[in-house]
Design an enzyme around this catalytic site. Structure first.
Site, PDB file in Angstrom:
ATOM      1  N   GLU A 162       0.795  -1.250   0.000  1.00  0.00           N
ATOM      2  CA  GLU A 162       0.000   0.000   0.000  1.00  0.00           C
ATOM      3  C   GLU A 162       0.816   1.284   0.000  1.00  0.00           C
ATOM      4  O   GLU A 162       0.533   2.199   0.762  1.00  0.00           O
ATOM      5  CB  GLU A 162      -0.948   0.001   1.210  1.00  0.00           C
ATOM      6  CG  GLU A 162      -1.897  -1.172   1.225  1.00  0.00           C
ATOM      7  CD  GLU A 162      -2.902  -1.112   2.373  1.00  0.00           C
ATOM      8  OE1 GLU A 162      -2.757  -0.268   3.268  1.00  0.00           O
ATOM      9  OE2 GLU A 162      -3.844  -1.925   2.348  1.00  0.00           O
ATOM     10  N   ASN A 204       2.180  -5.104  -3.223  1.00  0.00           N
ATOM     11  CA  ASN A 204       0.772  -5.412  -2.963  1.00  0.00           C
ATOM     12  C   ASN A 204      -0.001  -4.125  -2.670  1.00  0.00           C
ATOM     13  O   ASN A 204       0.480  -3.271  -1.927  1.00  0.00           O
ATOM     14  CB  ASN A 204       0.703  -6.347  -1.739  1.00  0.00           C
ATOM     15  CG  ASN A 204      -0.649  -6.975  -1.503  1.00  0.00           C
ATOM     16  OD1 ASN A 204      -1.202  -7.615  -2.396  1.00  0.00           O
ATOM     17  ND2 ASN A 204      -1.193  -6.796  -0.301  1.00  0.00           N
ATOM     18  N   HIS A 241     -10.455  -5.896  -2.435  1.00  0.00           N
ATOM     19  CA  HIS A 241     -11.546  -5.742  -1.454  1.00  0.00           C
ATOM     20  C   HIS A 241     -12.662  -4.965  -2.141  1.00  0.00           C
ATOM     21  O   HIS A 241     -12.573  -3.750  -2.307  1.00  0.00           O
ATOM     22  CB  HIS A 241     -11.056  -4.972  -0.221  1.00  0.00           C
ATOM     23  CG  HIS A 241      -9.969  -5.666   0.528  1.00  0.00           C
ATOM     24  ND1 HIS A 241     -10.172  -6.869   1.182  1.00  0.00           N
ATOM     25  CD2 HIS A 241      -8.666  -5.355   0.730  1.00  0.00           C
ATOM     26  CE1 HIS A 241      -9.044  -7.243   1.759  1.00  0.00           C
ATOM     27  NE2 HIS A 241      -8.110  -6.343   1.497  1.00  0.00           N
ATOM     28  N   GLU A 270      -6.175 -10.655  -1.482  1.00  0.00           N
ATOM     29  CA  GLU A 270      -6.994 -10.460  -0.276  1.00  0.00           C
ATOM     30  C   GLU A 270      -8.469 -10.364  -0.655  1.00  0.00           C
ATOM     31  O   GLU A 270      -9.211  -9.516  -0.155  1.00  0.00           O
ATOM     32  CB  GLU A 270      -6.573  -9.172   0.469  1.00  0.00           C
ATOM     33  CG  GLU A 270      -5.103  -9.136   0.827  1.00  0.00           C
ATOM     34  CD  GLU A 270      -4.689  -7.872   1.574  1.00  0.00           C
ATOM     35  OE1 GLU A 270      -5.566  -7.127   2.053  1.00  0.00           O
ATOM     36  OE2 GLU A 270      -3.472  -7.645   1.680  1.00  0.00           O
ATOM     37  N   ASP A 272     -12.219 -10.200  -1.132  1.00  0.00           N
ATOM     38  CA  ASP A 272     -13.535 -10.303  -0.487  1.00  0.00           C
ATOM     39  C   ASP A 272     -14.476  -9.357  -1.227  1.00  0.00           C
ATOM     40  O   ASP A 272     -14.044  -8.327  -1.746  1.00  0.00           O
ATOM     41  CB  ASP A 272     -13.516 -10.052   1.027  1.00  0.00           C
ATOM     42  CG  ASP A 272     -12.833  -8.769   1.465  1.00  0.00           C
ATOM     43  OD1 ASP A 272     -12.618  -7.866   0.638  1.00  0.00           O
ATOM     44  OD2 ASP A 272     -12.526  -8.651   2.668  1.00  0.00           O
TER      45      ASP A 272
HETATM   46  C1  XIL Z   1      -6.552  -6.262   8.009  1.00  0.00           C
HETATM   47  C2  XIL Z   1      -6.904  -7.415   8.909  1.00  0.00           C
HETATM   48  O1  XIL Z   1      -7.803  -8.251   8.221  1.00  0.00           O
HETATM   49  C3  XIL Z   1      -7.525  -6.919  10.180  1.00  0.00           C
HETATM   50  O2  XIL Z   1      -7.700  -7.987  11.101  1.00  0.00           O
HETATM   51  C4  XIL Z   1      -6.652  -5.848  10.820  1.00  0.00           C
HETATM   52  O3  XIL Z   1      -7.316  -5.292  11.929  1.00  0.00           O
HETATM   53  C5  XIL Z   1      -6.334  -4.754   9.834  1.00  0.00           C
HETATM   54  O4  XIL Z   1      -5.742  -5.333   8.678  1.00  0.00           O
HETATM   55  N1  XIL Z   1      -5.049  -4.543   3.479  1.00  0.00           N
HETATM   56  C6  XIL Z   1      -4.088  -5.407   3.938  1.00  0.00           C
HETATM   57  C7  XIL Z   1      -4.396  -6.321   5.072  1.00  0.00           C
HETATM   58  O5  XIL Z   1      -3.013  -5.517   3.339  1.00  0.00           O
HETATM   59  O6  XIL Z   1      -3.271  -6.567   5.866  1.00  0.00           O
HETATM   60  C8  XIL Z   1      -5.508  -5.776   5.921  1.00  0.00           C
HETATM   61  O7  XIL Z   1      -5.830  -6.747   6.911  1.00  0.00           O
HETATM   62  C9  XIL Z   1      -6.694  -5.421   5.065  1.00  0.00           C
HETATM   63  C10 XIL Z   1      -6.344  -4.359   4.057  1.00  0.00           C
END
Ligand code: XIL
Length: 447
Positions: A162, A204, A241, A270, A272
């Site tokens: 990020e 990422n 996401h 990641e 969802d």
């Molecule tokens: C999130 C986790 O799922 C949570 O449990 C935590 O509180 C915050 O981080 N981007 C990422 C992940 O790269 O590491 C994040 O994970 C979600 C967004």
């Protein structure tokens, strides 16, 4: 041979009825269909993996671990490998929870994605207050120590997470790490390569899914620059996401393909998608198809197992419900991995829809054309007039990406107006479907 899920279901119904008489032959017919019954096995058919984020404190939950062991062949620690977890005090490293996840995965024959070595977020308190050379050195030491500790056990590391800004700038995100100098990212990648030469090294990020977004372009230019200068980078992770405000873009396949063309693997890291039912299932289908359509898309990881395990639990964004039951989204992903279609492809036929028969002075008839994982062709034939105006309306996230034998203009992103261009009364177009296979609606009027 591949069977659609519908035909698999039919086979098993028949086999129940005639089991006593001819059981052996029918029972052996079902596995021979080639359809795998878990996400991991289905992904392996094309050499890909299917992973999930895992939380160490849930490994004692037998429902959770049962699904984990059965369905997934790649694991990401949801929080346990982040900087605050692995180096809570400067120079003191703590791997207990991360090791629980890594060992559980490896004992089950699963691989591990490392997440994440350097990030502006989830930094330990001591690091948040640092700056300049001291911070740069602390970051590099962290990368070196953690990647060395796990050397040989990690398939791919998210080396930097990020680092780009949202919005229209296309530039870097401001952070204490960024303020140590623009070369902090490549410095982190070089340190990671030295520490674990066998791990793939990934950048990422999120909001990098839509090819036309400035952030996507910014990351693309960085990867292009790294490749041209020999900075060690092997992969780009797309967090993915999604929700109604940030839906799966119709050009997702284009994004993955363009990054892959730079000479890196791409991974969905990641995933969802908030929502439920068939709309959620269709979006999962589109994402899975986009990955399958790109040779260098090596795998997909969902960000948790059950909806209740999600960091966005209220959005029910995952493949299993709170009781561990498979959702419609699960079935669509499994079907795509098995046969590329998600089981919801419209039938290949000459079936047509017609509109305005005579009502607008002409009739437009839609017929289905060729289909691919990310797009399909359609054709409209007009009768009743040579001087027609046909409106073609597609539904989100579909987009018309090509036309032929017509002069086309757009009323909006979803609505195309087609007129004759001297090629006759039949024209065609390509729809990028983003997982939505619905046919467009067409209507005709005389100009
Ligand atoms: C999130 C986790 O799922 C949570 O449990 C935590 O509180 C915050 O981080 N981007 C990422 C992940 O790269 O590491 C994040 O994970 C979600 C967004």
């Amino acid at each position: 041979m591949t069977l659609t899920v519908k035909s698999v279901a039919r086979v098993s119904l028949v086999s129940t009825l005639v089991l006593a008489a001819a059981g052996a032959a029918l029972l052996s017919a079902s596995p021979a269909s080639g359809a795998a019954s878990t996400l991991a096995a289905a992904a392996q058919q094309s050499g890909r993996y299917f992973g999930t984020a895992v939380a160490a404190n849930k490994l004692g939950d037998s429902t959770y671990t049962g699904i984990l062991n059965r369905e997934f062949d790649m694991v990401t620690a949801e929080n346990e490998m982040k900087m605050d977890a692995t180096e809570p005090n400067q120079g003191q490293f703590s791997y207990g929870n991360a090791d629980r996840i890594v060992n559980q995965a490896r004992n089950q024959g699963k691989r591990v994605r490392g997440h994440a070595l350097a990030w502006h977020s989830q930094q330990p308190g001591w690091m948040q207050n640092m700056s300049g050379t001291a911070l740069r050195n602390a970051m590099l030491n962290h990368v070196t120590q953690v990647a060395t500790y796990y050397r040989g056990k990690i398939y791919a590391w998210d080396v930097v997470n990020e680092a780009f800004a949202d919005g229209s700038s296309g530039g870097r995100r401001d952070s204490n790490l960024q303020r140590t100098g623009n070369d902090w990212i490549e410095a982190a990648f070089r340190a990671a390569r030295a520490a674990d030469p066998g791990a793939k090294l990934c950048y990422n990020d999120y909001n990098t899914d839509n090819w036309s977004h400035a952030k996507t372009q910014g990351v693309y230019r960085m990867v292009q620059d790294f490749k041209s200068r020999g900075v060690p980078i092997d992969c780009v992770g797309f967090q993915a996401h999604f929700n109604s405000g940030n839906p799966v873009p119709s050009n997702y396949h284009t994004t993955l393909q363009n990054f892959a063309a730079l000479g890196v693997d791409v991974q969905i890291t990641e995933l969802d998608i908030e929502g439920s039912g068939s709309s959620q299932a269709q979006q999962y289908q589109g994402v899975t198809q986009a990955c399958l359509a790109v040779a260098r898309c090596t795998g997909i990881t969902v960000w948790g197992i059950r909806d209740t395990d999600s960091w966005r639990a209220s959005g029910t964004p995952l493949l299993f419900d709170g009781n561990g039951n498979k959702k419609a989204a699960y079935t669509s992903v499994l079907n795509v991995l098995n046969d590329g279609t998600g089981g919801t492809t419209p039938p290949t036929s000459t079936t047509t829809t017609t509109s305005n028969p005579g009502g607008g002075g002409c009739t437009a008839t839609y017929s289905e054309g060729e289909k691919w994982s990310d797009r399909f062709n359609g054709q409209v034939t007009v009768s009743g007039s040579d001087n027609w105006i046909v409106t073609v309306t597609v539904s989100s996230p579909q987009r018309i990406i090509a036309t032929w034998n017509t002069s086309a203009s757009w009323e909006s992103a979803n609505v195309m107006t087609a007129r004759p261009n001297g090629s006759g009364n039949s024209f065609g177009f390509t729809i990028s479907h983003g997982g939505n296979w619905n046919w467009p609606s067409v209507s005709c009027r005389v100009a």
